[in-house]
Design a protein around this motif. Sequence first.
Motif, PDB file in Angstrom:
ATOM      1  N   ALA A   1      45.270 -13.940 -14.065  1.00 13.29           N
ATOM      2  CA  ALA A   1      46.006 -14.469 -15.303  1.00 13.29           C
ATOM      3  C   ALA A   1      45.050 -14.601 -16.655  1.00 13.29           C
ATOM      4  N   GLU A   2      46.135 -14.805 -18.000  1.00 13.51           N
ATOM      5  CA  GLU A   2      45.147 -15.146 -18.508  1.00 13.51           C
ATOM      6  C   GLU A   2      45.044 -16.611 -19.058  1.00 13.51           C
ATOM      7  N   PRO A   3      44.037 -16.587 -19.779  1.00 13.58           N
ATOM      8  CA  PRO A   3      43.666 -18.069 -19.461  1.00 13.58           C
ATOM      9  C   PRO A   3      44.509 -18.571 -20.339  1.00 13.58           C
ATOM     10  N   GLN A   4      44.714 -20.484 -19.872  1.00  5.58           N
ATOM     11  CA  GLN A   4      46.109 -21.646 -20.665  1.00  5.58           C
ATOM     12  C   GLN A   4      45.410 -22.485 -20.954  1.00  5.58           C
ATOM     13  N   THR A   5      44.602 -22.474 -20.877  1.00  6.09           N
ATOM     14  CA  THR A   5      44.158 -23.571 -22.117  1.00  6.09           C
ATOM     15  C   THR A   5      42.477 -23.277 -22.555  1.00  6.09           C
ATOM     16  N   LEU A   6      42.258 -24.043 -23.436  1.00  4.47           N
ATOM     17  CA  LEU A   6      40.661 -23.532 -24.488  1.00  4.47           C
ATOM     18  C   LEU A   6      39.440 -23.704 -23.239  1.00  4.47           C
ATOM     19  N   ASP A   7      39.521 -24.545 -22.599  1.00  4.49           N
ATOM     20  CA  ASP A   7      38.536 -24.807 -21.573  1.00  4.49           C
ATOM     21  C   ASP A   7      38.601 -23.601 -20.646  1.00  4.49           C
ATOM     22  N   GLU A   8      39.370 -23.778 -20.161  1.00  2.00           N
ATOM     23  CA  GLU A   8      39.819 -21.687 -19.373  1.00  2.00           C
ATOM     24  C   GLU A   8      39.196 -20.641 -20.439  1.00  2.00           C
ATOM     25  N   VAL A   9      39.571 -20.634 -21.010  1.00  2.00           N
ATOM     26  CA  VAL A   9      38.603 -19.768 -22.475  1.00  2.00           C
ATOM     27  C   VAL A   9      37.142 -19.482 -22.999  1.00  2.00           C
ATOM     28  N   LEU A  10      36.667 -20.669 -22.867  1.00  2.00           N
ATOM     29  CA  LEU A  10      35.512 -21.064 -22.662  1.00  2.00           C
ATOM     30  C   LEU A  10      35.022 -21.109 -21.817  1.00  2.00           C
ATOM     31  N   ASN A  11      35.296 -20.614 -20.883  1.00  2.00           N
ATOM     32  CA  ASN A  11      34.760 -20.680 -18.783  1.00  2.00           C
ATOM     33  C   ASN A  11      34.895 -19.680 -18.336  1.00  2.00           C
ATOM     34  N   SER A  12      35.041 -19.091 -19.413  1.00  2.00           N
ATOM     35  CA  SER A  12      35.850 -17.304 -18.709  1.00  2.00           C
ATOM     36  C   SER A  12      34.874 -16.151 -19.093  1.00  2.00           C
TER      37      SER A  12
END
Length: 95
Positions: A84-95
């Motif tokens: 799944a695509e990241p939904q939050t900024l934290d998810e984007v930065l952690n991927s």
Amino acid sequence: MSRLQLVSPAEVQENLADFLRLERKKQKLSREALAERSGVPAPTLKKFELTGQISLRQFVLLWQCLDDLRRLHDLTQPRAKNQAEPQTLDEVLNS
């Protein structure tokens, strides 16, 4: 709510046109030869390679001649939970 997009639709169209143009050349096919194989008129093929503009039906016909159609079909299948695509900024930065 709209989602943040890192690429534009125009960029995707250009990239798809570039991909199929490179595939055509790798397979040493002229536009005329690909037109004959695919049923997509050579002028339409030229316009697609230069602008990215083409009907979906004609795009699929070209893809079928140059690549594995299952790759396009797979795009229509639901994503696995872990894809799944990241939904939050934290998810984007952690991927």
